[in-house]
Design a protein around this motif. Structure first.
Motif, PDB file in Angstrom:
ATOM      1  N   ARG A   8       0.840  -1.197   0.000  1.00  0.00           N
ATOM      2  CA  ARG A   8       0.000   0.000   0.000  1.00  0.00           C
ATOM      3  C   ARG A   8       0.877   1.249   0.000  1.00  0.00           C
ATOM      4  O   ARG A   8       1.893   1.296   0.685  1.00  0.00           O
ATOM      5  CB  ARG A   8      -0.918  -0.015   1.221  1.00  0.00           C
ATOM      6  N   PRO A   9       0.483   2.251  -0.770  1.00  0.00           N
ATOM      7  CA  PRO A   9       1.336   3.442  -0.924  1.00  0.00           C
ATOM      8  C   PRO A   9       1.778   4.090   0.382  1.00  0.00           C
ATOM      9  O   PRO A   9       2.928   4.531   0.495  1.00  0.00           O
ATOM     10  CB  PRO A   9       0.441   4.385  -1.737  1.00  0.00           C
ATOM     11  N   LEU A  13       5.797   3.708   0.107  1.00  0.00           N
ATOM     12  CA  LEU A  13       6.578   4.842  -0.384  1.00  0.00           C
ATOM     13  C   LEU A  13       7.385   5.568   0.690  1.00  0.00           C
ATOM     14  O   LEU A  13       8.616   5.583   0.632  1.00  0.00           O
ATOM     15  CB  LEU A  13       5.673   5.817  -1.129  1.00  0.00           C
ATOM     16  N   PRO A  14       6.745   6.163   1.708  1.00  0.00           N
ATOM     17  CA  PRO A  14       7.564   6.976   2.630  1.00  0.00           C
ATOM     18  C   PRO A  14       8.562   6.171   3.468  1.00  0.00           C
ATOM     19  O   PRO A  14       9.762   6.463   3.441  1.00  0.00           O
ATOM     20  CB  PRO A  14       6.508   7.673   3.505  1.00  0.00           C
ATOM     21  N   PRO A  15       8.112   5.126   4.188  1.00  0.00           N
ATOM     22  CA  PRO A  15       9.069   4.466   5.088  1.00  0.00           C
ATOM     23  C   PRO A  15       9.990   3.462   4.416  1.00  0.00           C
ATOM     24  O   PRO A  15      11.077   3.189   4.922  1.00  0.00           O
ATOM     25  CB  PRO A  15       8.156   3.758   6.105  1.00  0.00           C
ATOM     26  N   LEU A  16       9.608   2.916   3.268  1.00  0.00           N
ATOM     27  CA  LEU A  16      10.402   1.848   2.665  1.00  0.00           C
ATOM     28  C   LEU A  16      11.218   2.329   1.460  1.00  0.00           C
ATOM     29  O   LEU A  16      12.439   2.466   1.550  1.00  0.00           O
ATOM     30  CB  LEU A  16       9.480   0.692   2.255  1.00  0.00           C
ATOM     31  N   VAL A 116      10.706   8.421  -6.382  1.00  0.00           N
ATOM     32  CA  VAL A 116       9.351   8.690  -5.892  1.00  0.00           C
ATOM     33  C   VAL A 116       8.381   8.903  -7.056  1.00  0.00           C
ATOM     34  O   VAL A 116       7.287   8.322  -7.087  1.00  0.00           O
ATOM     35  CB  VAL A 116       9.347   9.921  -4.963  1.00  0.00           C
ATOM     36  N   LEU A 117       8.767   9.730  -8.022  1.00  0.00           N
ATOM     37  CA  LEU A 117       7.900   9.994  -9.168  1.00  0.00           C
ATOM     38  C   LEU A 117       7.715   8.743 -10.025  1.00  0.00           C
ATOM     39  O   LEU A 117       6.635   8.504 -10.579  1.00  0.00           O
ATOM     40  CB  LEU A 117       8.475  11.133 -10.004  1.00  0.00           C
TER      41      LEU A 117
END
Length: 238
Positions: A8-9, A13-16, A116-117
């Protein structure tokens, strides 16, 4: 424990992915206290002299030996290549960050933003799992880590960044399939057009982005035509 939550995003995305991309690109300055390669020293020297002068001067006396200097406009594209670290420095100097350290971390900033993009684009095109594994691979890929690690500064990192911006714009356009969008979604294709143009302001050899975008367009159009024709033949047979 539901391992699918990792895709799940909000978790992926942020922590991994972002953390992994950041760590891999910050490892080099932990081992080496100097810049890696000739080009970074050249670019840093020009930025230092330009900041001292208070303007972006056109003549370089620090290169072209033994014949003397040369004009910047005859060698490089517009000033994005040097302006980016300068503005990173101006932004971070209030926190006590030196020009040298701001210069070293600039490629990391744009490298992580690329990952990220890339994730966000693939999330819209292929879903959570496809975006997770592809962007994680990019985050640890030697080729991209080498080009976007701290202490190594060249323009091709920017080309990859602007390509990820362009791909994100394509993904936005392809995602808007609802009838209410109709031709409005074509406006998102302005993003890859602008991104390919901005790439020219950061790297002398910016033209590969045009090749990538045209190749993407060919693949996407070919896939759309293939599946559309398959769907038409199936419905007519039924």
């Amino acid at each position: 424990m539901d391992f699918n939550k990792i895709f799940r995003p909000k978790v992926a995305l942020p922590p991994l992915i972002t953390t992994v991309a950041l760590i891999f690109r910050l490892i080099p300055p932990m081992r080496f206290k100097y810049l890696l390669g000739y080009d970074p020293y050249f670019h840093l020297a020009y930025i230092e002299e330009a900041l001292k002068a208070g303007k972006w001067f056109n003549f370089l006396t620090i290169a072209g030996g033994p014949w003397g200097g040369f004009q910047v406009r005859h060698f490089h594209p517009p000033l994005g290549l040097w302006a980016a670290p300068a503005y990173v420095y101006k932004t971070l100097k209030i926190f006590g960050i030196s020009l040298y350290n701001a210069f070293r971390i600039t490629p990391v900033i744009f490298g992580v933003l690329t990952v990220v993009l890339f994730y966000l684009a693939l999330l819209k095109l292929y879903g959570e799992k496809g975006a997770f594994f592809a962007s994680l691979f990019l985050a640890v890929s030697f080729g991209h880590v080498f080009r976007s690690m701290a202490g190594y500064y060249r323009g091709d990192n920017y080309m990859l960044f602007w390509y990820s911006v362009a791909l994100f714009g394509i993904a936005l356009a392809m995602e808007k399939k609802h009838p209410r969008w109709r031709y409005k979604r074509l406006a998102f294709y302005v993003i890859p057009a602008l991104a390919s143009g901005f790439a020219a302001a950061f790297w002398q050899a910016y033209y590969p982005i045009f090749v990538f975008l045209l190749a993407n367009g060919g693949v996407f159009l070919g896939g759309w035509a293939l599946f559309s024709s398959a769907g038409t033949s199936t419905s007519s047979t039924g």
